[in-house]
Design an enzyme around this catalytic site. Structure first.
Site, PDB file in Angstrom:
ATOM      1  CE  LYS A 171      -3.799  -0.371   2.139  1.00 15.47           C
ATOM      2  NZ  LYS A 171      -4.797  -0.569   3.204  1.00 15.47           N
ATOM      3  NE  ARG A 214      -7.567   3.186   4.336  1.00 15.65           N
ATOM      4  CZ  ARG A 214      -7.740   4.481   4.077  1.00 15.65           C
ATOM      5  NH1 ARG A 214      -6.687   5.302   4.054  1.00 15.65           N
ATOM      6  NH2 ARG A 214      -8.938   4.960   3.843  1.00 15.65           N
ATOM      7  N   GLY A 256      -8.518  -7.285   4.200  1.00 16.78           N
ATOM      8  CA  GLY A 256      -9.397  -7.466   5.349  1.00 16.78           C
ATOM      9  C   GLY A 256      -8.792  -8.205   6.523  1.00 16.78           C
ATOM     10  CG  MET A 310      -3.044  -7.397   9.142  1.00 14.05           C
ATOM     11  SD  MET A 310      -1.350  -6.989   8.752  1.00 14.05           S
ATOM     12  CE  MET A 310      -1.455  -6.641   7.009  1.00 14.05           C
ATOM     13  NE  ARG A 345      -6.181  -4.521  -2.798  1.00  8.93           N
ATOM     14  CZ  ARG A 345      -6.750  -4.694  -1.620  1.00  8.93           C
ATOM     15  NH1 ARG A 345      -6.018  -4.638  -0.533  1.00  8.93           N
ATOM     16  NH2 ARG A 345      -8.043  -4.918  -1.510  1.00  8.93           N
ATOM     17  CG  HIS A 399     -13.962  -9.706   4.085  1.00  4.76           C
ATOM     18  ND1 HIS A 399     -14.447 -10.940   4.467  1.00  4.76           N
ATOM     19  CD2 HIS A 399     -12.642  -9.712   4.386  1.00  4.76           C
ATOM     20  CE1 HIS A 399     -13.467 -11.650   4.985  1.00  4.76           C
ATOM     21  NE2 HIS A 399     -12.362 -10.927   4.952  1.00  4.76           N
ATOM     22  NE  ARG A 422       0.245 -44.348  -7.172  1.00  4.78           N
ATOM     23  CZ  ARG A 422      -0.148 -43.208  -7.727  1.00  4.78           C
ATOM     24  NH1 ARG A 422      -0.906 -43.257  -8.830  1.00  4.78           N
ATOM     25  NH2 ARG A 422       0.193 -42.047  -7.225  1.00  4.78           N
ATOM     26  CD  GLU A 460       9.736 -46.094  -2.436  1.00  2.00           C
ATOM     27  OE1 GLU A 460       8.612 -45.648  -2.143  1.00  2.00           O
ATOM     28  OE2 GLU A 460       9.907 -47.084  -3.167  1.00  2.00           O
ATOM     29  CB  SER A 518      11.306 -42.084 -10.142  1.00  3.16           C
ATOM     30  OG  SER A 518      10.117 -41.349  -9.970  1.00  3.16           O
ATOM     31  CG  ASP A 562       6.496 -44.506   0.981  1.00  2.68           C
ATOM     32  OD1 ASP A 562       5.481 -44.035   1.535  1.00  2.68           O
ATOM     33  OD2 ASP A 562       6.547 -45.649   0.515  1.00  2.68           O
ATOM     34  CB  CYS A 618       6.675 -40.731  -9.424  1.00  2.00           C
ATOM     35  SG  CYS A 618       7.458 -41.844  -8.243  1.00  2.00           S
ATOM     36  CE1 TYR A 631       9.530 -38.622 -14.085  1.00  2.00           C
ATOM     37  CE2 TYR A 631      11.613 -38.873 -15.255  1.00  2.00           C
ATOM     38  CZ  TYR A 631      10.645 -39.381 -14.405  1.00  2.00           C
ATOM     39  OH  TYR A 631      10.789 -40.640 -13.861  1.00  2.00           O
TER      40      TYR A 631
END
Length: 916
Positions: A28, A98, A107, A109, A352, A470, A592, A775, A794, A799, A861, A881
């Protein structure tokens, strides 16, 4: 040594700061300085920096000794500009106090307006303005805000309304008996004087203290309250939800008051340079004449659309249109701004970057590129990745809507469709959601105290308030369906009922709301897929030309240009694979195989295998499973059309496949011809005290290599079958739960032997990889040794998180919320990777693996693969990936593109190393 600067002035074409200083001045304060610099009409004021907030909490809620003098200088600057004096009995200066965090927290604070009024200055304001009603209206507002925010006037048990609102309603009933929904503007000056007296009495009754008269004491109390509100419950809940660090702190903005409540020639409003719900390029927002800004935002009155301001205040409206264009061309983003008109003169109080829905974010980003306001690279960064979930969210089924009756209409504040059981109280809504109910939070108007209920709800419905209230602001940011200002609703909090269209709905009854049209329906309506899902998954041509689909496709095309990190999918069937490929997945990162054993008769063959007492009988049962598994792989490979598939061999412990109840054991006995006693005995033998750490993963394949043999044969025979049709196949066989290099070696020997057998039998060549899941912590610590045999890693982060933190994903819910509140953890580690703990193990495994095998393929994964922060972390540590569920693929693709652009930007701005 230079003195620390804690106060920065703005207004009257002069500002110490600018828009780049959000970390110091808050959003602000930085934008008030920036608006001042570009010549917009900003009332003068000053910003107390976020450094003071940090100091305040580090030093037992005290201030730096230099602050008071700098605040006094800031007040003196306002006095000089305006020709008014703080606390003066002739021309009193009133101020607004403010908050202003670095990231907008609408809203959450506290704000105090009209500060500086007391029993003497209110008379001075009355004389100076010649408007008694205006002066006393300001005074009652100030007591109400200050009493609530600073002095802590609280609701008592059983009170659903704020105490000050109860007092107002009582006075209205006395002044206007029998009249419902009388607006505050109807109370005259004498009535407001009486209200001031009652408010003061309420403050004394609830706090035991008299209302303070000294303006400087008032200012000190207000500044402390705003800093204090940084750590209030709703602000902390909000920060946890949106990942805002508590150490950032808030700034405090003290600004000269301008008044929208002097009469019908004045007003206040909140507006957006574009529609934040749909993204359409229209002047969007609301205003109220004879009102202060809080009236619009709090939703206590339902405002008028900003377009109608042209009729009320044509000159101010024309100025606002210019301001709208100036703001967008300067900030190059959709702006949410607050304005006040005082006796026909326009003032800007805030701007803003506007909170927007996912739908709007995509549209605004794409259209701003067309308008040459931003580049396509910037457009990618403008859409929060998690908001794409909203774009893919269901809508109401057309046939269901046609058959349903609209019982109320309001303002469309948060698009989408939501059905749920209605609750009138945030706490009860949270409890219902925890009990797995779908919840609609229904309120007369929401307040920041309702935040927990809003988070828990599927949708939000209010009787009062507009599209900038709000409820609407918070709902849009959260992606919640929201309808505001449905004035036909009569909410009876005391009796927990809603009356609308002659019908009565009790708490717990179903309603449905359409946040795109602003419509409310009785009962639970059926939903349908979004336009994007209709085109990509359901192959519907009807939605192909929709603007929503075109904008989405454009964004995804840009992501493909930017990204380095590929996105695969977790898929166990041809259908799931097809869906993910339609969303742009570059293959399967986790199939899986155990999921293939649960359908139809397959589970019986699997159970026969588990109950077998020798290798020969196990192989007979596995032979029944082989054709099923092979057929599934054929379907998956066909859908992939040459893209890779990482196939995880059997992972869960065997007891998960057996029945445990007597009746189910008897049913299985009859099916497969094995006595109930034998089945029960085998169930008991397989029982484990801690199955997650027991006989599962590669341990099964080592104990029963015939299981791995069958799975390998199913993969390779399917590959041969699909290759015959001219389709390339790239299987990547993944051995789970490896912690010792020898475990992997033993399983690789099985896979390679079966591959050679199949290749020889079918007279063909097979192209495949064998790798492992990382894992458990030991695998990460010895990754260099494991990489001697593994062609890929992977990361199974579900886990890996459990074994690293010693926390159960299923049982930690009892204490994780408390850990979040105490900031022991910043985020749920099962939703977003614990980067400093689990992430460090991952990074170690990456470095060790590449040290041994520079070309090793690396992916993730676990479910973290669809979390934007986790995706960006995976990019940073150099994975090839990520993999996630099909409907999270667009989210991950956007996050991956954002990570690549962020890296490129950092490389450009990094200081260049000097040549030796």
């Amino acid at each position: 040594m230079a003195k620390a600067k804690y106060v920065y002035i703005f207004g009257n074409k002069k500002a110490d700061g600018d828009g780049s200083m959000k970390a110091l001045l808050g959003g602000k304060g930085a934008n008030l300085a920036e608006m001042t610099r570009i010549g917009l009409p900003v009332p003068p004021g000053f910003t107390i920096t976020t450094e003071v907030c940090t100091y305040y909490y580090a030093n037992k809620r005290t201030y730096p000794k230099e602050l008071q003098a700098q605040v006094e200088a800031g007040v003196a600057n306002m006095e000089k500009i305006l020709g008014k004096k703080f606390g003066d009995l002739n021309k009193p200066l009133l101020v607004a106090v403010r908050s202003g965090a670095r990231d907008s927290m609408p809203g959450m604070m506290d704000t105090i307006l009209n500060l500086g009024l007391n029993d003497q200055t209110v008379i001075a304001l009355e004389k100076a303005s010649g408007n008694p009603r205006f002066a006393w209206d300001c005074y009652r507002r100030f007591i109400q805000m200050y009493g609530d925010v600073v002095m802590g006037v609280q609701k008592r048990p059983g009170e659903d309304h704020e105490p000050f609102e109860i007092v107002i309603d009582q006075l209205k009933e006395e002044l206007f008996p029998g009249q419902h929904h009388v607006e505050d503007t109807k109370i005259d000056a004498e009535g407001l004087k009486e209200l001031v007296n009652r408010f003061k009495a309420l403050v004394k009754d609830r706090t035991g203290k008299a209302f303070p008269n000294n303006p400087w004491d008032q200012l000190k109390g207000a500044v402390g309250a705003v800093f204090g509100s940084w750590m209030n419950d709703r602000a902390m809940v909000y920060r946890r939800k949106y990942g805002i660090p508590s150490e950032w702190g808030t700034a405090v903005n003290v600004q000269a008051m301008v008044f929208g409540n002097t009469g019908q020639n004045s007003g206040s409003g909140v507006a957006f340079t574009r529609d934040p719900a749909s993204g359409e390029k229209v002047f969007y927002g609301e205003f109220l004449m004879n009102a202060q800004g809080e009236d619009v935002v709090a939703g206590v009155r339902t405002p008028e659309p900003v377009a109608l301001l042209k009729n009320e205040q044509p000159k101010a409206f024309a100025e606002l249109e210019k301001v709208r264009k100036t703001l967008e061309s300067h900030f190059k983003d959709m702006q949410d701004f607050e304005f006040t008109i005082e006796d026909g003169q326009l003032f800007m109080l805030q701007t803003r970057n506007g909170k927007r829905t996912g739908l709007a974010a995509v549209r605004i980003a794409v259209e701003m590129v067309k308008e040459k306001l931003i580049t396509w690279e910037t457009a990618i960064t403008r859409v929060p990745a998690e908001q794409l979930d909203q774009v893919l969210a269901p809508v109401f089924d057309r046939a269901a809507v046609k058959a349903a009756k609209v019982i109320a209409k309001g303002l469309p504040a948060g698009p989408g469709a939501a059905s749920g059981r209605i609750y009138f109280n945030a706490d009860r809504a949270v409890l219902a959601a925890e009990a797995k109910e779908k919840v609609l939070l229904v309120r007369v108007e929401t307040s920041p105290e309702d935040l927990r209920g809003m988070i828990a709800a599927e949708g939000i419905l209010t009787a009062r308030g507009g599209v900038s209230s709000h409820a609407a602001l918070v709902a849009r940011q959260m992606g919640k369906v929201c309808v505001c200002g449905a004035s036909a609703l009569h909410v009876d909090y005391a009796n927990k009922i809603l009356i609308v269209d002659g019908q009565e709905f009790k708490e717990g009854d179903y309603l449905s709301i359409d946040g795109t049209l602003g419509e409310v329906y009785a009962g639970e309506l059926k939903t349908a897929a979004s336009e994007i899902v209709q085109v990509l998954v359901e192959k519907s041509l009807d939605a192909k030309d929709s603007a929503t689909f075109r904008n989405f496709k454009q964004l995804m095309d840009w992501c493909a240009k930017a990204t380095k990190l590929l996105v695969r999918t977790n898929a166990d069937s041809p259908d799931q694979t097809a869906n993910a490929i339609a969303f742009g997945a570059s293959g399967i990162g986790l199939c899986r195989t155990e999921h293939m054993f649960f359908e139809g008769d397959r589970i019986d063959a699997m159970r026969e295998m588990i109950l077998a007492e020798n290798t020969e009988d196990r192989k007979k049962a596995l032979a029944k499973l082989l054709p099923y598994q092979r057929e599934d792989f054929i379907g998956i490979f066909k859908e992939l059309k040459g893209l890779p598939a990482t196939i995880r061999f059997l992972d869960p412990p065997l007891h998960e496949f057996l029945p445990h109840e007597g009746s189910l054991i008897r049913d299985l006995s009859e099916k497969i011809g094995v006595t109930p006693e034998k089945i029960a005995k085998r169930v008991a033998e397989l029982h484990e005290f801690n199955p997650m750490l027991g006989h599962r993963g590669c341990r099964l394949g080592i104990a029963y290599p015939e299981i791995s043999e069958m799975q390998a044969r199913a993969v390779f025979e399917a590959a041969v079958e699909v290759q015959k049709k001219g389709i390339k196949v790239k299987p990547e066989i993944m051995i789970p739960l490896v912690g010792f290099p020898k475990e992997l070696q033993l399983q690789i020997d099985v896979v390679n032997r079966v591959a050679q057998e199949v290749a020889k039998e079918k007279k063909t060549k097979l192209n495949y990889l064998v790798g492992t899941m990382i894992e458990i912590p030991r695998a990460a610590l010895v990754a260099d040794d494991i990489a001697k045999d593994a062609q890929f890693f992977s990361f199974g982060t579900n886990d890996l998180t459990q074994t690293t933190l010693g926390m159960s994903r299923d049982d930690s819910g009892s204490f994780l919320p408390k850990y979040g509140e105490l900031e022991i953890i910043k985020k749920n580690p099962f939703a977003s990777i614990d980067q400093t703990g689990v992430g460090r193990l991952m990074q170690m495994a990456v470095e060790l693996g590449r040290k041994t095998r520079p070309d090793i393929k690396l992916g993730i994964c676990g479910e973290h693969g669809g979390d934007p922060d986790s995706v960006k972390f995976c990019h940073r540590i150099g994975l090839n990936y990520v993999s996630c569920s099909p409907f999270r693929v667009p989210v991950a693709r956007l996050a991956a593109a954002q990570a690549a652009l962020s890296e490129a930007k950092a490389a450009k701005t990094a200081p260049k190393k000097k040549k030796k």
